[in-house]
Design a protein around this motif. Structure first.
Motif, PDB file in Angstrom:
ATOM      1  N   MET A 137       0.840  -1.191   0.000  1.00 12.05           N
ATOM      2  CA  MET A 137       0.000   0.000   0.000  1.00 12.05           C
ATOM      3  C   MET A 137       0.878   1.245   0.000  1.00 12.05           C
ATOM      4  SD  MET A 137      -3.128   0.592  -0.399  1.00 12.05           S
ATOM      5  CE  MET A 137      -3.637  -1.106  -0.053  1.00 12.05           C
ATOM      6  N   CYS A 138       1.102   1.762  -1.183  1.00  8.35           N
ATOM      7  CA  CYS A 138       1.887   2.972  -1.352  1.00  8.35           C
ATOM      8  C   CYS A 138       0.957   4.184  -1.277  1.00  8.35           C
ATOM      9  CB  CYS A 138       2.663   2.899  -2.662  1.00  8.35           C
ATOM     10  SG  CYS A 138       3.873   1.541  -2.722  1.00  8.35           S
ATOM     11  N   LEU A 159       8.829   2.777  -0.299  1.00  3.22           N
ATOM     12  CA  LEU A 159       7.975   1.595  -0.367  1.00  3.22           C
ATOM     13  C   LEU A 159       7.680   1.217  -1.814  1.00  3.22           C
ATOM     14  CD1 LEU A 159       6.404  -0.515   1.255  1.00  3.22           C
ATOM     15  CD2 LEU A 159       4.428   1.036   1.190  1.00  3.22           C
ATOM     16  N   LEU A 160       7.505   2.202  -2.672  1.00  7.91           N
ATOM     17  CA  LEU A 160       7.302   1.905  -4.087  1.00  7.91           C
ATOM     18  C   LEU A 160       8.556   1.290  -4.696  1.00  7.91           C
ATOM     19  CD1 LEU A 160       5.521   1.996  -6.597  1.00  7.91           C
ATOM     20  CD2 LEU A 160       6.260   4.362  -6.963  1.00  7.91           C
ATOM     21  N   THR A 178       2.088  -6.224  -6.553  1.00  7.39           N
ATOM     22  CA  THR A 178       1.362  -5.047  -7.019  1.00  7.39           C
ATOM     23  C   THR A 178       1.493  -3.934  -5.992  1.00  7.39           C
ATOM     24  OG1 THR A 178      -0.273  -6.403  -8.199  1.00  7.39           O
ATOM     25  CG2 THR A 178      -0.878  -4.122  -7.705  1.00  7.39           C
ATOM     26  N   ALA A 179       1.889  -2.758  -6.439  1.00  2.00           N
ATOM     27  CA  ALA A 179       1.860  -1.558  -5.606  1.00  2.00           C
ATOM     28  C   ALA A 179       0.545  -0.821  -5.855  1.00  2.00           C
ATOM     29  CB  ALA A 179       3.041  -0.656  -5.932  1.00  2.00           C
ATOM     30  N   ILE A 180      -0.093  -0.365  -4.797  1.00  6.13           N
ATOM     31  CA  ILE A 180      -1.314   0.426  -4.912  1.00  6.13           C
ATOM     32  C   ILE A 180      -1.040   1.813  -4.347  1.00  6.13           C
ATOM     33  CG2 ILE A 180      -3.749   0.623  -4.290  1.00  6.13           C
ATOM     34  CD1 ILE A 180      -3.874  -2.368  -3.982  1.00  6.13           C
ATOM     35  N   SER A 181      -1.263   2.842  -5.161  1.00  3.16           N
ATOM     36  CA  SER A 181      -0.988   4.220  -4.748  1.00  3.16           C
ATOM     37  C   SER A 181      -2.271   5.041  -4.793  1.00  3.16           C
ATOM     38  CB  SER A 181       0.066   4.852  -5.660  1.00  3.16           C
ATOM     39  OG  SER A 181       1.320   4.223  -5.496  1.00  3.16           O
ATOM     40  N   PRO A 182      -3.022   5.058  -3.689  1.00  2.00           N
ATOM     41  CA  PRO A 182      -4.262   5.828  -3.672  1.00  2.00           C
ATOM     42  C   PRO A 182      -4.044   7.271  -3.240  1.00  2.00           C
ATOM     43  CG  PRO A 182      -4.166   4.318  -1.793  1.00  2.00           C
ATOM     44  CD  PRO A 182      -2.848   4.262  -2.501  1.00  2.00           C
ATOM     45  N   GLU A 223       1.351  -4.183 -12.147  1.00  2.00           N
ATOM     46  CA  GLU A 223       2.511  -3.834 -11.338  1.00  2.00           C
ATOM     47  C   GLU A 223       2.252  -2.647 -10.415  1.00  2.00           C
ATOM     48  OE1 GLU A 223       6.173  -5.346 -14.135  1.00  2.00           O
ATOM     49  OE2 GLU A 223       5.445  -3.294 -14.435  1.00  2.00           O
ATOM     50  N   HIS A 224       1.456  -1.683 -10.877  1.00  2.00           N
ATOM     51  CA  HIS A 224       1.264  -0.458 -10.085  1.00  2.00           C
ATOM     52  C   HIS A 224      -0.097   0.146 -10.432  1.00  2.00           C
ATOM     53  CE1 HIS A 224       2.876   3.785  -8.840  1.00  2.00           C
ATOM     54  NE2 HIS A 224       2.080   3.270  -7.940  1.00  2.00           N
TER      55      HIS A 224
END
Length: 234
Positions: A137-138, A159-160, A178-182, A223-224
């Motif tokens: 969780m980015c 973190l990313l 998988t990176a998630i950037s909300p 991936e992102h």
């Protein structure tokens, strides 16, 4: 049943993800800092999802040994690990020149090193399985500098980078990353801010997107993921 591991699982995005996975029939191993919150969630989830097992451990994610102890608890369940969600994190605003001494070290421990040590603890099992999906969780703070980003933004950039390196190392192991950037997601911290809930994304939006990503074919990896409120960042 498949098993998922979720950190910071009693509030906000972490709780939404945990409850989504319970709805989908997963057993859960979860941690948070406060044991009372964990026990309240466990009691509620046992009523709502009686077929699912839930293991909990109060864990201060700043403490490397406590993170390792949580990993050991997960391994002791003997379950195959289908999903790992490194969600735990803290936010403090600041500027590099004026933020409190030690803010970077504290945020690094929570936002980066906890994910590093937990992932290292669980990877031997996932590698032996040759399967699993790791979500980190980015944040949109991982992508660009912004006012009052300070140490927090540094840790999310890191973190990313961790997620990118993990993806590279595990691509031949059958393990997805998988990176998630909300952007802004509604939580109790927004209460009293004057920002209406409809201006901010729902935590369930993140959970639904994670579930969709997990269910892609074995040969596809996202991936992102970057997602923001429809009207843009706040």
């Amino acid at each position: 049943m498949p098993t998922a591991v979720v950190t910071g699982a009693t509030k906000g995005i972490g709780r939404a993800i945990a409850e989504k996975l319970l709805q989908e029939g997963f057993d859960l191993a979860v941690c948070a800092r406060t044991d009372a919150d964990l026990q309240a969630c466990k009691t509620l989830w046992a009523q709502q999802y009686p077929a699912c097992r839930v293991w909990t451990r109060a864990t201060d994610m700043r403490d490397q040994q406590e993170v390792k102890d949580f990993a050991a608890m997960v391994l002791e369940t003997g379950s195959a690990i289908s999903i790992l969600v490194n969600n735990a994190g803290l936010y403090f605003p600041g500027n590099l020149a004026t933020e409190p001494e030690g803010q970077l070290e504290g945020l690094l421990a929570t936002n980066l090193l906890s994910a590093y040590h937990l992932t290292r603890g669980l990877l031997p099992v996932m590698k032996a399985q040759k399967s699993g999906h790791i979500f980190n969780m980015c944040s949109v703070a991982s992508l660009q500098a912004y006012p009052n980003g300070g140490a927090y933004s540094i840790t999310k950039y890191a973190l990313l980078g961790f997620s990118d390196n993990l993806r590279y190392e595990l691509k031949d192991e059958g393990i997805k990353v998988t990176a998630i950037s909300p952007g802004a997601v509604w939580s109790n911290s927004w209460s009293g801010s004057g920002v209406p809930p409809e201006r901010i994304m729902k935590a369930e939006d993140i959970a639904d997107l994670l579930w969709t990503t997990y269910n892609l074919s074995a040969q596809a990896t996202v991936e992102h993921i970057v997602l923001r409120p429809q009207l843009g960042d706040l």
